[in-house]
Enzyme design. Structure first.
Site, PDB file in Angstrom:
ATOM      1  N   HIS A   4       0.620  -0.927  -0.766  1.00 28.65           N
ATOM      2  CA  HIS A   4      -0.246   0.011   0.135  1.00 28.65           C
ATOM      3  C   HIS A   4       0.793   1.507   0.050  1.00 28.65           C
ATOM      4  O   HIS A   4       1.840   1.016   0.121  1.00 28.65           O
ATOM      5  CB  HIS A   4      -1.661  -0.166   0.800  1.00 28.65           C
ATOM      6  CG  HIS A   4      -0.601   0.255   3.006  1.00 28.65           C
ATOM      7  ND1 HIS A   4      -0.307   1.228   2.473  1.00 28.65           N
ATOM      8  CD2 HIS A   4       0.107  -0.911   3.412  1.00 28.65           C
ATOM      9  CE1 HIS A   4       0.578   1.343   4.351  1.00 28.65           C
ATOM     10  NE2 HIS A   4       0.772  -0.607   4.709  1.00 28.65           N
ATOM     11  N   CYS A  32       2.759  -4.986   6.851  1.00 28.26           N
ATOM     12  CA  CYS A  32       2.699  -4.319   5.240  1.00 28.26           C
ATOM     13  C   CYS A  32       3.823  -4.141   4.455  1.00 28.26           C
ATOM     14  O   CYS A  32       4.445  -3.519   5.770  1.00 28.26           O
ATOM     15  CB  CYS A  32       0.670  -3.824   5.124  1.00 28.26           C
ATOM     16  SG  CYS A  32      -0.369  -5.407   5.642  1.00 28.26           S
TER      17      CYS A  32
END
Length: 442
Positions: free
Chosen positions: A337, A356
């Site tokens: 992301h 992440c």
């Protein structure tokens, strides 16, 4: 180099990857005696089997037609990019290990440019031996002075080891200077083969994130079409080594906060400042999925006890996920992301996330996927106008993504690159203690 020595060098490389094998016996014989041709052919078969098991072909496809076993032995090399550079580097490290003393350089504090220190002479020689200086840069008139030419060599060395190239010599720079040549050779050998085996098994188009290098590369038909810095998980919230396939891209994603992040990161901030929820654009839902609202004082008090709520951060400029989310199904809830804090990419140690992967060139990745994989391209263009409306986009084909862990490799300029073992996955017996905080030496 003789045929026997060439085979012995390959066996040394193979031993680094498969230490439990019998390669050491063959290697010793090759370097001490003239091996009969039938035994030479047996060694050759071991080498061919080693590369075949890794789906790596032999460079000379006609090697079996060569009758003379010694000429034939010289033809048995893997068809690998940078293999010659690897062997040259390993030969050099072997020479260093056999001929040079490599006792630990000890240092209290820091050595800054244009200062004097008793260890400068040893550091200058070591940089020269490691090929980070064109010659021994020791100034005979001022042997303890840290002059500008030597500073530039230290910066080159620091960059080659993933450190901030500031020229300041401290614990992290010293750790890599003290790394024994035999351990350098082992690191480079094992990681080179791991990467080669991985690359040999990939399809034409894939994305790879090298966790300890904090780098992402997008390969398409054998060439790198996009490269970017990334941020990965902290040592206590590690990004896992895994593979998957990106199946969806989200523009303007909302963020459903995982429970561990809510309890460990957000609630302490809410206890200190009940306005944090409103300031960071969070909606709070109860167990029945109903939106709940309280005053800042009430939120601060509620955060001190059992908390039967969940946080969802609305899309927008302050959203933790940023503008894009690249989703691939996995059991660890890991995805790629954007980020709301791009300044973090300026750090050399980017093990900063909760697992992440945050991508610096997120626009480049999004544009490539839009051009090559997104079905509804017109809606993609339309949705970029509104920065607060979430839109999922299906892809006409998936993009394989691989999260890997390589701490050493040969780069495109034939330089050996090394990175900190941030998750302590590649222990070495004589490596100085790995420090997790290595964004610089300060």
């Amino acid at each position: 180099m003789s045929a026997q020595n060439m085979l012995a060098q390959q066996l040394a490389l193979m031993r680094a990857v498969e230490p439990e094998s019998n390669y050491e016996h063959d290697q010793t014989r090759l370097t001490t005696t003239l091996v009969p041709s039938d035994q030479l052919l047996a060694v050759e078969r071991h080498i061919v089997d080693f590369w075949t098991r890794r789906q790596i072909p032999i460079r000379n496809t006609a090697y079996q037609s060569i009758q003379d076993p010694y000429t034939r032995a010289m033809a048995v090399e893997p068809d690998l990019e940078s293999y010659l550079q690897l062997q040259n580097r390993l030969k050099h490290l072997k020479w260093l290990s056999e001929t040079q003393s490599w006792s630990a350089i000890e240092l209290e504090g820091l050595i800054r440019p244009n200062k004097s220190h008793q260890s400068i002479a040893t550091i200058a020689k070591r940089l020269w031996l490691l090929a980070d200086a064109d010659s021994n840069l020791l100034d005979p008139q001022k042997p303890n002075f840290y002059h500008s030419a030597l500073v530039n060599s230290v910066k080159r060395f620091q960059k080659r080891h993933g450190l901030t190239p500031d020229g300041i010599i401290g614990s992290e720079t010293l750790k890599w200077l003290n790394l024994a040549p035999s351990d350098r050779s082992l690191l480079l050998s094992k990681n080179f083969i791991q990467r080669a085996e991985f690359m040999a098994q990939q399809l034409d188009r894939f994305l790879v994130v090298n966790i300890p290098a904090f780098e992402m590369e997008l390969f398409n038909n054998g060439r790198i079409e996009l490269a970017s810095k990334v941020i990965v998980g902290k040592p206590y919230r590690q990004t896992p080594v895994m593979s998957g396939s990106i199946s969806n891209v989200v523009i303007n994603p909302s963020w459903r906060v995982p429970k561990n992040i809510m309890y460990n990161d957000l609630l302490p901030k809410v206890r200190e400042n009940g306005h944090y929820i409103e300031q960071r654009n969070f909606d709070v839902f109860d167990r029945n999925n109903k939106l709940v609202k309280y005053s800042a004082e009430q939120w601060s008090e509620l955060a001190r006890g059992p908390f039967p709520f969940r946080f969802v951060q609305r899309p927008g400029g302050s959203n933790t996920l940023g503008r894009y989310k690249f989703y691939f199904p996995n059991d660890d809830s890991i995805f790629l992301h954007d980020t709301s804090d791009p300044n973090l990419f300026n750090r050399s140690n980017r093990a900063l996330s909760s697992g992440c992967i945050r991508v610096e060139d997120v626009e480049g990745l999004a544009n490539w996927i839009a051009a090559n994989l997104v079905k509804d391209k017109q809606t993609w263009v339309d949705r970029h106008v509104d920065k607060k409306k979430t839109q999922w986009f299906a892809l006409n084909s998936t993009l394989d993504v691989h999260l890997v862990y390589w701490t050493a490799w040969i780069d495109k300029n034939s330089q050996a690159q090394y990175r900190n073992d941030i998750y302590h996955k590649q222990s070495l017996t004589t490596v100085a203690t790995n420090s997790i905080e290595h964004n610089n030496d300060l």
